[in-house]
Design an enzyme around this catalytic site. Sequence first.
Site, PDB file in Angstrom:
ATOM      1  N   HIS A   7       0.799  -1.222   0.000  1.00 46.82           N
ATOM      2  CA  HIS A   7       0.000   0.000   0.000  1.00 46.82           C
ATOM      3  C   HIS A   7       0.834   1.276   0.000  1.00 46.82           C
ATOM      4  O   HIS A   7       0.286   2.367  -0.105  1.00 46.82           O
ATOM      5  CB  HIS A   7      -0.933   0.009   1.221  1.00 46.82           C
ATOM      6  CG  HIS A   7      -1.756  -1.228   1.333  1.00 46.82           C
ATOM      7  ND1 HIS A   7      -1.363  -2.314   2.087  1.00 46.82           N
ATOM      8  CD2 HIS A   7      -2.937  -1.571   0.754  1.00 46.82           C
ATOM      9  CE1 HIS A   7      -2.269  -3.269   1.995  1.00 46.82           C
ATOM     10  NE2 HIS A   7      -3.237  -2.848   1.192  1.00 46.82           N
ATOM     11  N   GLY A  58      -6.965  12.155   7.495  1.00 42.28           N
ATOM     12  CA  GLY A  58      -7.689  11.146   6.737  1.00 42.28           C
ATOM     13  C   GLY A  58      -7.686  11.444   5.254  1.00 42.28           C
ATOM     14  O   GLY A  58      -7.503  10.546   4.424  1.00 42.28           O
ATOM     15  N   ARG A  97      -5.931  16.951   2.310  1.00 44.32           N
ATOM     16  CA  ARG A  97      -5.407  17.633   3.488  1.00 44.32           C
ATOM     17  C   ARG A  97      -3.929  17.328   3.674  1.00 44.32           C
ATOM     18  O   ARG A  97      -3.160  18.180   4.123  1.00 44.32           O
ATOM     19  CB  ARG A  97      -6.194  17.245   4.731  1.00 44.32           C
ATOM     20  CG  ARG A  97      -5.909  18.154   5.933  1.00 44.32           C
ATOM     21  CD  ARG A  97      -6.715  17.754   7.155  1.00 44.32           C
ATOM     22  NE  ARG A  97      -8.141  17.817   6.873  1.00 44.32           N
ATOM     23  CZ  ARG A  97      -9.041  17.050   7.458  1.00 44.32           C
ATOM     24  NH1 ARG A  97      -8.663  16.155   8.347  1.00 44.32           N
ATOM     25  NH2 ARG A  97     -10.317  17.172   7.177  1.00 44.32           N
ATOM     26  N   ARG A 139      -2.347   4.426  -4.917  1.00 43.94           N
ATOM     27  CA  ARG A 139      -3.787   4.497  -4.668  1.00 43.94           C
ATOM     28  C   ARG A 139      -4.267   5.917  -4.384  1.00 43.94           C
ATOM     29  O   ARG A 139      -5.320   6.118  -3.796  1.00 43.94           O
ATOM     30  CB  ARG A 139      -4.199   3.561  -3.526  1.00 43.94           C
ATOM     31  CG  ARG A 139      -3.824   2.114  -3.756  1.00 43.94           C
ATOM     32  CD  ARG A 139      -4.289   1.224  -2.616  1.00 43.94           C
ATOM     33  NE  ARG A 139      -3.886  -0.158  -2.843  1.00 43.94           N
ATOM     34  CZ  ARG A 139      -4.628  -1.210  -2.543  1.00 43.94           C
ATOM     35  NH1 ARG A 139      -5.810  -1.046  -1.994  1.00 43.94           N
ATOM     36  NH2 ARG A 139      -4.186  -2.433  -2.768  1.00 43.94           N
ATOM     37  N   ARG A 157      -2.395  11.561  14.546  1.00 40.63           N
ATOM     38  CA  ARG A 157      -3.577  11.779  13.711  1.00 40.63           C
ATOM     39  C   ARG A 157      -4.009  13.230  13.821  1.00 40.63           C
ATOM     40  O   ARG A 157      -4.146  13.773  14.929  1.00 40.63           O
ATOM     41  CB  ARG A 157      -4.713  10.848  14.147  1.00 40.63           C
ATOM     42  CG  ARG A 157      -6.073  11.265  13.581  1.00 40.63           C
ATOM     43  CD  ARG A 157      -7.105  10.161  13.649  1.00 40.63           C
ATOM     44  NE  ARG A 157      -8.454  10.671  13.636  1.00 40.63           N
ATOM     45  CZ  ARG A 157      -9.045  11.256  12.593  1.00 40.63           C
ATOM     46  NH1 ARG A 157      -8.380  11.410  11.449  1.00 40.63           N
ATOM     47  NH2 ARG A 157     -10.290  11.700  12.674  1.00 40.63           N
ATOM     48  N   VAL A 158      -4.199  13.871  12.683  1.00 41.85           N
ATOM     49  CA  VAL A 158      -4.697  15.249  12.634  1.00 41.85           C
ATOM     50  C   VAL A 158      -5.962  15.223  11.787  1.00 41.85           C
ATOM     51  O   VAL A 158      -5.931  15.336  10.579  1.00 41.85           O
ATOM     52  CB  VAL A 158      -3.634  16.225  12.076  1.00 41.85           C
ATOM     53  CG1 VAL A 158      -2.579  16.527  13.132  1.00 41.85           C
ATOM     54  CG2 VAL A 158      -2.961  15.687  10.812  1.00 41.85           C
ATOM     55  N   SER A 194     -10.606  15.437  11.675  1.00 39.48           N
ATOM     56  CA  SER A 194     -11.795  16.191  12.061  1.00 39.48           C
ATOM     57  C   SER A 194     -12.641  15.334  12.997  1.00 39.48           C
ATOM     58  O   SER A 194     -12.537  14.111  13.012  1.00 39.48           O
ATOM     59  CB  SER A 194     -12.603  16.589  10.825  1.00 39.48           C
ATOM     60  OG  SER A 194     -12.968  15.444  10.078  1.00 39.48           O
ATOM     61  N   GLU A 202     -15.270  10.602  16.104  1.00 43.90           N
ATOM     62  CA  GLU A 202     -14.485  10.553  14.873  1.00 43.90           C
ATOM     63  C   GLU A 202     -14.421   9.097  14.442  1.00 43.90           C
ATOM     64  O   GLU A 202     -15.224   8.295  14.899  1.00 43.90           O
ATOM     65  CB  GLU A 202     -13.119  11.223  15.057  1.00 43.90           C
ATOM     66  CG  GLU A 202     -12.316  10.734  16.258  1.00 43.90           C
ATOM     67  CD  GLU A 202     -11.512   9.494  15.955  1.00 43.90           C
ATOM     68  OE1 GLU A 202     -10.534   9.581  15.200  1.00 43.90           O
ATOM     69  OE2 GLU A 202     -11.852   8.421  16.481  1.00 43.90           O
ATOM     70  N   MET A 203     -13.496   8.720  13.546  1.00 42.85           N
ATOM     71  CA  MET A 203     -13.574   7.369  12.982  1.00 42.85           C
ATOM     72  C   MET A 203     -12.253   6.586  12.985  1.00 42.85           C
ATOM     73  O   MET A 203     -12.218   5.477  12.443  1.00 42.85           O
ATOM     74  CB  MET A 203     -14.104   7.434  11.543  1.00 42.85           C
ATOM     75  CG  MET A 203     -15.509   8.009  11.425  1.00 42.85           C
ATOM     76  SD  MET A 203     -16.151   7.981   9.736  1.00 42.85           S
ATOM     77  CE  MET A 203     -16.439   6.213   9.512  1.00 42.85           C
ATOM     78  N   GLU A 204     -11.188   7.112  13.574  1.00 42.52           N
ATOM     79  CA  GLU A 204      -9.894   6.443  13.400  1.00 42.52           C
ATOM     80  C   GLU A 204      -9.042   6.259  14.656  1.00 42.52           C
ATOM     81  O   GLU A 204      -8.161   5.387  14.678  1.00 42.52           O
ATOM     82  CB  GLU A 204      -9.046   7.224  12.376  1.00 42.52           C
ATOM     83  CG  GLU A 204      -9.492   7.115  10.936  1.00 42.52           C
ATOM     84  CD  GLU A 204     -10.566   8.115  10.550  1.00 42.52           C
ATOM     85  OE1 GLU A 204     -11.249   7.894   9.544  1.00 42.52           O
ATOM     86  OE2 GLU A 204     -10.740   9.119  11.274  1.00 42.52           O
ATOM     87  N   ASP A 238     -17.842  19.817  13.070  1.00 47.10           N
ATOM     88  CA  ASP A 238     -19.289  19.967  13.251  1.00 47.10           C
ATOM     89  C   ASP A 238     -19.623  19.705  14.713  1.00 47.10           C
ATOM     90  O   ASP A 238     -18.804  19.142  15.449  1.00 47.10           O
ATOM     91  CB  ASP A 238     -20.065  19.006  12.342  1.00 47.10           C
ATOM     92  CG  ASP A 238     -19.748  17.551  12.636  1.00 47.10           C
ATOM     93  OD1 ASP A 238     -20.583  16.878  13.248  1.00 47.10           O
ATOM     94  OD2 ASP A 238     -18.654  17.066  12.251  1.00 47.10           O
ATOM     95  N   ARG A 243     -13.266  21.819   5.712  1.00 43.61           N
ATOM     96  CA  ARG A 243     -12.657  20.695   6.429  1.00 43.61           C
ATOM     97  C   ARG A 243     -11.228  20.448   5.951  1.00 43.61           C
ATOM     98  O   ARG A 243     -10.397  19.954   6.706  1.00 43.61           O
ATOM     99  CB  ARG A 243     -13.481  19.422   6.226  1.00 43.61           C
ATOM    100  CG  ARG A 243     -14.804  19.410   6.987  1.00 43.61           C
ATOM    101  CD  ARG A 243     -15.666  18.242   6.527  1.00 43.61           C
ATOM    102  NE  ARG A 243     -16.986  18.262   7.144  1.00 43.61           N
ATOM    103  CZ  ARG A 243     -17.382  17.405   8.086  1.00 43.61           C
ATOM    104  NH1 ARG A 243     -16.567  16.487   8.535  1.00 43.61           N
ATOM    105  NH2 ARG A 243     -18.597  17.483   8.573  1.00 43.61           N
TER     106      ARG A 243
END
Length: 241
Positions: free
Chosen positions: A4, A20, A24, A43, A87-88, A90, A178-180, A203, A216
């Site tokens: 990857h 993410g 960004r 990718r 991690r930076v 949102s 958040e998601m990570e 948000d 964002r």
Amino acid sequence: MTPHIEAARGDFAKTVLMPGDPNRSAYIAEHFLEAPRLVNNLRGVQGYTGYYKDVPVSVMASGMGIPSLSIYAHELYTFYDVENIIRVGSAGALRPEMKLGSVVAAMSACTDSNVMSQLDLGATFAPTADYTLLEIAVRKAREIGVSMPVGPVYSSDLFYDDLNRAEKMAKLGVLAVEMEAAGLYVAAAQTQQRALAICSISDNVITGVAMDGRERETAFHDMIIIALETARAMDKLPAAR
């Protein structure tokens, strides 16, 4: 080279900032780093290495969600000698007083993901930030005059999650969703390296106010400076293991 990441060994600095969004990643490299060099675009996941105040720093996107981030974090830690990932990203605030663009640091990460079940511990693992990274980030935020609440976040597998769950998390003191972060903290624990998630509020889940997609990408100046100053301080410290 990994499945990857197409960079050569040595192309990444010891500390990697990880947003993410690939856009960004490019924005951070172009606006905050000196002499940024593209080291990965496999990718379309852009990774750069440059300098911040004469200290080598890398930035590479993770994609969205724990599965995507876990791949990149594992490969950076395992194959590229990366010691610290910050991690930076949102996040959605779970407190009504949190303003758009404000910054939070994830001391720990609750999650509905099955990432911890893969550890086969027979117990629940608590994904937690590295204290050294967290302590330095808090100090750097204070030095530049940024109020940065520290506490748990909720790493959700669902972007369009049930509002009731968010409200329940808020009652337990969780700052944002958040998601990570949980996936990053597990990857760091597995490789005995360091990780920290700091997020800008894009948000507010409680009040309903939100940035648009373009904001964002570019509106997170304070978060980036805190992360870069932390990376600079970490350059002088030995590895976690």
